[in-house]
Design a protein around this motif. Structure first.
Motif, PDB file in Angstrom:
ATOM      1  N   GLN A  57       0.884  -1.166  -0.069  1.00  0.00           N
ATOM      2  CA  GLN A  57      -0.121   0.092   0.016  1.00  0.00           C
ATOM      3  C   GLN A  57       0.837   1.172  -0.017  1.00  0.00           C
ATOM      4  N   HIS A  58       2.024   1.335   0.799  1.00  0.00           N
ATOM      5  CA  HIS A  58       2.833   2.260   1.061  1.00  0.00           C
ATOM      6  C   HIS A  58       3.538   2.413  -0.541  1.00  0.00           C
ATOM      7  N   ILE A  59       3.854   1.556  -1.100  1.00  0.00           N
ATOM      8  CA  ILE A  59       4.931   2.089  -2.536  1.00  0.00           C
ATOM      9  C   ILE A  59       3.648   2.352  -3.437  1.00  0.00           C
ATOM     10  N   ALA A  60       2.489   1.625  -3.543  1.00  0.00           N
ATOM     11  CA  ALA A  60       1.572   1.929  -4.750  1.00  0.00           C
ATOM     12  C   ALA A  60       1.071   3.524  -4.288  1.00  0.00           C
ATOM     13  N   ALA A  61       1.059   4.007  -2.906  1.00  0.00           N
ATOM     14  CA  ALA A  61       0.546   5.485  -2.838  1.00  0.00           C
ATOM     15  C   ALA A  61       1.709   6.267  -3.214  1.00  0.00           C
ATOM     16  N   SER A  64       0.919   6.637  -6.939  1.00  0.00           N
ATOM     17  CA  SER A  64      -0.458   7.477  -7.413  1.00  0.00           C
ATOM     18  C   SER A  64      -0.296   8.819  -6.747  1.00  0.00           C
ATOM     19  N   GLY A  65       0.300   9.063  -5.689  1.00  0.00           N
ATOM     20  CA  GLY A  65       0.496  10.236  -5.223  1.00  0.00           C
ATOM     21  C   GLY A  65       1.859  11.072  -5.933  1.00  0.00           C
ATOM     22  N   ARG A  66       2.906  10.739  -4.806  1.00  0.00           N
ATOM     23  CA  ARG A  66       4.141  11.524  -5.415  1.00  0.00           C
ATOM     24  C   ARG A  66       5.131  10.830  -4.328  1.00  0.00           C
ATOM     25  N   TYR A  67       6.427  10.853  -4.792  1.00  0.00           N
ATOM     26  CA  TYR A  67       7.271  10.145  -4.039  1.00  0.00           C
ATOM     27  C   TYR A  67       8.368  11.616  -3.572  1.00  0.00           C
ATOM     28  N   LEU A  68       9.048  12.025  -4.446  1.00  0.00           N
ATOM     29  CA  LEU A  68       9.918  13.039  -4.145  1.00  0.00           C
ATOM     30  C   LEU A  68       9.453  14.310  -4.895  1.00  0.00           C
ATOM     31  N   LYS A  69       8.916  13.947  -6.037  1.00  0.00           N
ATOM     32  CA  LYS A  69       8.878  15.382  -7.181  1.00  0.00           C
ATOM     33  C   LYS A  69       7.251  15.456  -7.450  1.00  0.00           C
ATOM     34  N   ASP A  70       6.968  16.669  -7.558  1.00  0.00           N
ATOM     35  CA  ASP A  70       5.454  16.786  -8.235  1.00  0.00           C
ATOM     36  C   ASP A  70       5.456  16.189  -9.817  1.00  0.00           C
ATOM     37  N   ARG A  71       4.826  15.522 -10.299  1.00  0.00           N
ATOM     38  CA  ARG A  71       4.657  14.862 -11.184  1.00  0.00           C
ATOM     39  C   ARG A  71       3.352  14.400 -11.668  1.00  0.00           C
ATOM     40  N   LYS A  72       2.852  14.053 -12.926  1.00  0.00           N
ATOM     41  CA  LYS A  72       1.682  13.300 -13.157  1.00  0.00           C
ATOM     42  C   LYS A  72       1.369  11.859 -12.134  1.00  0.00           C
ATOM     43  N   ALA A  73       0.253  11.681 -11.777  1.00  0.00           N
ATOM     44  CA  ALA A  73      -0.079  10.644 -11.126  1.00  0.00           C
ATOM     45  C   ALA A  73       0.027   9.407 -12.049  1.00  0.00           C
ATOM     46  N   PHE A 174      12.826   0.026   1.909  1.00  0.00           N
ATOM     47  CA  PHE A 174      13.919   0.603   1.229  1.00  0.00           C
ATOM     48  C   PHE A 174      14.055   0.377  -0.354  1.00  0.00           C
ATOM     49  N   LEU A 175      13.740  -0.683  -0.909  1.00  0.00           N
ATOM     50  CA  LEU A 175      13.715  -1.059  -2.176  1.00  0.00           C
ATOM     51  C   LEU A 175      12.590  -0.545  -2.890  1.00  0.00           C
ATOM     52  N   GLY A 176      11.382  -0.532  -2.228  1.00  0.00           N
ATOM     53  CA  GLY A 176      10.136   0.315  -2.705  1.00  0.00           C
ATOM     54  C   GLY A 176      10.615   1.629  -2.884  1.00  0.00           C
ATOM     55  N   HIS A 177      11.222   2.415  -2.006  1.00  0.00           N
ATOM     56  CA  HIS A 177      11.618   3.661  -2.238  1.00  0.00           C
ATOM     57  C   HIS A 177      12.450   4.123  -3.255  1.00  0.00           C
ATOM     58  N   VAL A 178      13.509   3.062  -3.552  1.00  0.00           N
ATOM     59  CA  VAL A 178      14.449   3.311  -4.506  1.00  0.00           C
ATOM     60  C   VAL A 178      13.742   3.039  -6.023  1.00  0.00           C
ATOM     61  N   LEU A 179      12.881   1.991  -5.995  1.00  0.00           N
ATOM     62  CA  LEU A 179      12.214   2.094  -7.054  1.00  0.00           C
ATOM     63  C   LEU A 179      11.238   3.244  -7.582  1.00  0.00           C
ATOM     64  N   CYS A 180      10.521   3.823  -6.576  1.00  0.00           N
ATOM     65  CA  CYS A 180      10.065   4.913  -6.814  1.00  0.00           C
ATOM     66  C   CYS A 180      10.711   5.796  -7.319  1.00  0.00           C
ATOM     67  N   GLU A 181      11.937   6.261  -6.623  1.00  0.00           N
ATOM     68  CA  GLU A 181      12.639   7.201  -7.065  1.00  0.00           C
ATOM     69  C   GLU A 181      13.125   7.180  -8.731  1.00  0.00           C
ATOM     70  N   ILE A 182      13.594   6.027  -8.945  1.00  0.00           N
ATOM     71  CA  ILE A 182      14.068   5.718 -10.479  1.00  0.00           C
ATOM     72  C   ILE A 182      13.063   5.996 -11.470  1.00  0.00           C
TER      73      ILE A 182
END
Length: 187
Positions: A57-61, A64-73, A174-182
């Motif tokens: 749920q955390h990684i999906a959010a 769909s929301g944002r990780y570090l930058k504003d961008r399209k959902a 940790f891996l989920g965050h790295v994937l989101c940033e990439i």
């Protein structure tokens, strides 16, 4: 006593984190699969049980929301969040089918399933992977060191080099965050 518990957990976490650099190729491969799907307007589904469901749920959010930058959902969906579907499917077909039935209903070729299981042996996760495979959906697995039964079923397996559930779950986020940033870097 409590200070020893804190220090022990911190030491284990740091030691495991040092071993994570060996996973770089798999992470880059997984991120490319996810990026390609999202660029093509596809969906990234996530599933897990307990703490792994929370990670899903955390990684999906983050997508769909944002990780570090504003961008399209981006279309990230945690399958356990539809409690009516989960409970109806569990009641009518059995708990082991709660994710597979949703993949059958919503999944389309070119989508991606991120299946999270510390053991790699959760029946409902294995059924979800089978349903994804049948639908032409790519599968990224996140497990502990052995990979369990999931090891041979995933396009990419991110097997954290530990057998400790708390440490594995810490590395999964940790891996989920790295994937989101990439992934986010191309949007």
């Amino acid at each position: 006593m409590t200070e020893q518990i804190f220090q022990h957990n911190l030491d284990e976490h740091i030691e495991l984190l040092k071993k994570m650099s060996d996973m770089q190729a798999g992470v880059l491969n997984a991120s490319e699969i996810i990026r390609t799907a999202l660029i093509d307007g596809k969906t990234v589904f996530f599933c897990g049980n307990g703490g792994s469901a929370a990670d899903a749920q955390h990684i999906a959010a983050e997508l769909s929301g944002r990780y570090l930058k504003d961008r399209k959902a981006l279309n990230g969906v945690a399958l356990h969040c539809n409690t009516s579907a989960v409970t109806a499917i569990a009641n009518d077909f059995g708990f082991e089918h709660i994710y597979a039935r949703q993949i059958e209903a919503q999944g389309r070729a070119g989508d991606v399933l991120v299946a999270i299981s510390t053991s790699g042996n959760s029946a409902n996760i294995l059924h979800a992977i089978e349903a994804a495979r049948a639908a032409g959906i790519g599968v990224i697995g996140m497990t502990g060191v052995s990979g369990g039964k999931m090891a041979s079923l995933c396009d990419v397996l991110l097997a954290v080099p530990s057998a400790s559930t708390p440490r594995i779950q810490e590395m999964h986020i940790f891996l989920g965050h790295v994937l989101c940033e990439i992934v986010e870097s191309v949007f």
